[in-house]
Design a protein around this motif. Structure first.
Motif, PDB file in Angstrom:
ATOM      1  N   ASP A  27      24.681  29.785  55.404  1.00 28.22           N
ATOM      2  CA  ASP A  27      24.493  30.595  54.044  1.00 28.22           C
ATOM      3  C   ASP A  27      24.644  29.813  52.949  1.00 28.22           C
ATOM      4  N   THR A  28      23.452  29.357  52.308  1.00 28.33           N
ATOM      5  CA  THR A  28      23.953  28.557  50.965  1.00 28.33           C
ATOM      6  C   THR A  28      24.027  29.364  49.872  1.00 28.33           C
ATOM      7  N   LEU A  60      27.447  26.776  38.606  1.00 25.03           N
ATOM      8  CA  LEU A  60      28.709  26.866  37.909  1.00 25.03           C
ATOM      9  C   LEU A  60      28.683  27.959  36.903  1.00 25.03           C
ATOM     10  N   THR A  61      27.683  28.100  36.003  1.00 30.45           N
ATOM     11  CA  THR A  61      27.396  29.037  34.997  1.00 30.45           C
ATOM     12  C   THR A  61      26.864  30.568  35.655  1.00 30.45           C
ATOM     13  N   ASP A  62      26.361  30.278  36.926  1.00 28.96           N
ATOM     14  CA  ASP A  62      25.899  31.381  37.547  1.00 28.96           C
ATOM     15  C   ASP A  62      27.327  32.444  37.930  1.00 28.96           C
ATOM     16  N   VAL A  63      28.319  31.739  38.199  1.00 28.60           N
ATOM     17  CA  VAL A  63      29.444  32.250  38.645  1.00 28.60           C
ATOM     18  C   VAL A  63      30.581  32.456  37.615  1.00 28.60           C
ATOM     19  N   GLY A  64      30.273  32.129  36.438  1.00 32.30           N
ATOM     20  CA  GLY A  64      31.030  32.476  35.297  1.00 32.30           C
ATOM     21  C   GLY A  64      31.472  31.445  34.315  1.00 32.30           C
ATOM     22  N   ARG A  84      29.570  30.822  46.914  1.00 29.81           N
ATOM     23  CA  ARG A  84      30.556  31.796  45.952  1.00 29.81           C
ATOM     24  C   ARG A  84      31.601  32.526  46.565  1.00 29.81           C
ATOM     25  N   GLY A  85      31.555  32.546  47.854  1.00 33.99           N
ATOM     26  CA  GLY A  85      32.763  33.047  48.678  1.00 33.99           C
ATOM     27  C   GLY A  85      34.004  31.857  48.377  1.00 33.99           C
ATOM     28  N   TRP A 109      35.706  38.967  35.945  1.00 39.10           N
ATOM     29  CA  TRP A 109      35.088  37.886  36.728  1.00 39.10           C
ATOM     30  C   TRP A 109      35.987  37.718  38.051  1.00 39.10           C
ATOM     31  N   LYS A 110      37.108  37.611  37.810  1.00 36.70           N
ATOM     32  CA  LYS A 110      38.189  37.444  39.043  1.00 36.70           C
ATOM     33  C   LYS A 110      37.947  38.846  39.856  1.00 36.70           C
ATOM     34  N   ALA A 111      37.848  39.920  39.111  1.00 39.54           N
ATOM     35  CA  ALA A 111      37.755  41.059  40.239  1.00 39.54           C
ATOM     36  C   ALA A 111      36.397  41.156  40.959  1.00 39.54           C
ATOM     37  N   GLY A 112      35.168  40.440  40.125  1.00 37.50           N
ATOM     38  CA  GLY A 112      33.983  40.545  41.008  1.00 37.50           C
ATOM     39  C   GLY A 112      33.964  39.377  41.985  1.00 37.50           C
ATOM     40  N   VAL A 113      34.684  38.303  41.689  1.00 42.90           N
ATOM     41  CA  VAL A 113      34.413  37.393  42.737  1.00 42.90           C
ATOM     42  C   VAL A 113      35.434  37.712  43.829  1.00 42.90           C
TER      43      VAL A 113
END
Length: 245
Positions: A121-122, A189-193, A127-128, A216-220
């Motif tokens: 799963d790329t 990197l920008t996609d994940v914040g 993200r995980g 962001w922390k809550a989201g990830v």
């Protein structure tokens, strides 16, 4: 394949993918090597680096491993690694000092590498893995996570002899490493914040605030929970199988 993410232990080194075991792009300063940039045993160098960082600083890797009935059918088998992320204080990362957009901020930990095995799963796994890194650093009171990103234009930089002096030390390869393979994609990197704090056409430096980025922390962390829940839902509990935890 369903997966769960956990801290890398030194005894799990052999389960890392071949490139992750041999890649010393970040861990060795190429200027300290002979002209041929040859390392007699890159796996030894990588394992020694991991051992040093874990002993002096603590956990510096997250790995994704299978979670499902196949693994539970033989719990004694060593699970292969589906994906990995490495991070460390910048003082422990020799190559970090060679980037034109450095230095890394004094209050930040450096995210060096994220890798996912081909065919896995790329999209979800990277993200995980970032979420797991963030969760670990938040628990340890780290204020920020930074990374040197790789732009699409950086793919043109394949020969250190044909680049400007400021980029030569960045793109010098060690063994089967390369800047394109071993530096995290800046768009991801920008996609994940992450936000750019030092712009550059090839290797910008990006930063993620861990104190102020509560949303962001809550989201990830929620994304990581969903990843784990998905793994559990794919695994039938009962008939001798145990839930993935």
């Amino acid at each position: 394949m369903a997966a769960r993410i956990t801290q890398l232990r030194l005894q799990g080194f052999e389960q890392l993918p071949k490139h992750a075991r041999r890649c010393v792009f970040w861990e060795v300063d190429p200027s300290t090597l002979p002209g041929d940039d040859h390392l007699a045993d890159p796996e030894f160098e990588k394992e020694a680096w991991l051992s040093m960082v874990m002993l002096e600083w603590g956990s510096c890797g997250q790995v994704a491993i299978p979670c499902g009935p196949e693994k539970d059918a033989d719990p004694d088998t060593e699970a292969p690694c589906l994906g990995y992320a490495f991070y460390a204080p910048p003082r422990a990362v020799p190559r970090a000092g060679l980037f034109p957009t450095g230095p890394v901020s004094a209050d930040a930990v450096l995210l060096t590498t994220i890798g996912v095995e081909s065919g896995d799963d790329t999209e979800t796994l990277p993200r995980g893995l970032v979420a797991a890194v963030v969760a670990d650093l938040v628990r340890r009171g780290v204020r920020a996570l930074e990374a040197f990103g790789r732009t699409a234009e950086a793919a043109q930089l394949t020969d250190p002899r044909h680049v400007t002096p400021e980029l030569r030390a960045v793109v010098r390869a060690l063994g089967d490493c390369s800047a394109e393979q071993c530096i995290v994609d800046a768009d991801f990197l920008t996609d994940v914040g992450f936000v750019v704090v030092a712009d550059h056409p090839y290797f910008p430096r990006l930063r993620l605030e861990l104190e102020q980025g509560l949303g962001w922390k809550a989201g990830v962390e929620a994304a990581l929970e969903r990843l784990l829940e998905t793994a559990q839902l794919r695994e039938p509990v009962g008939a001798g199988a145990s839930p993935c935890s």
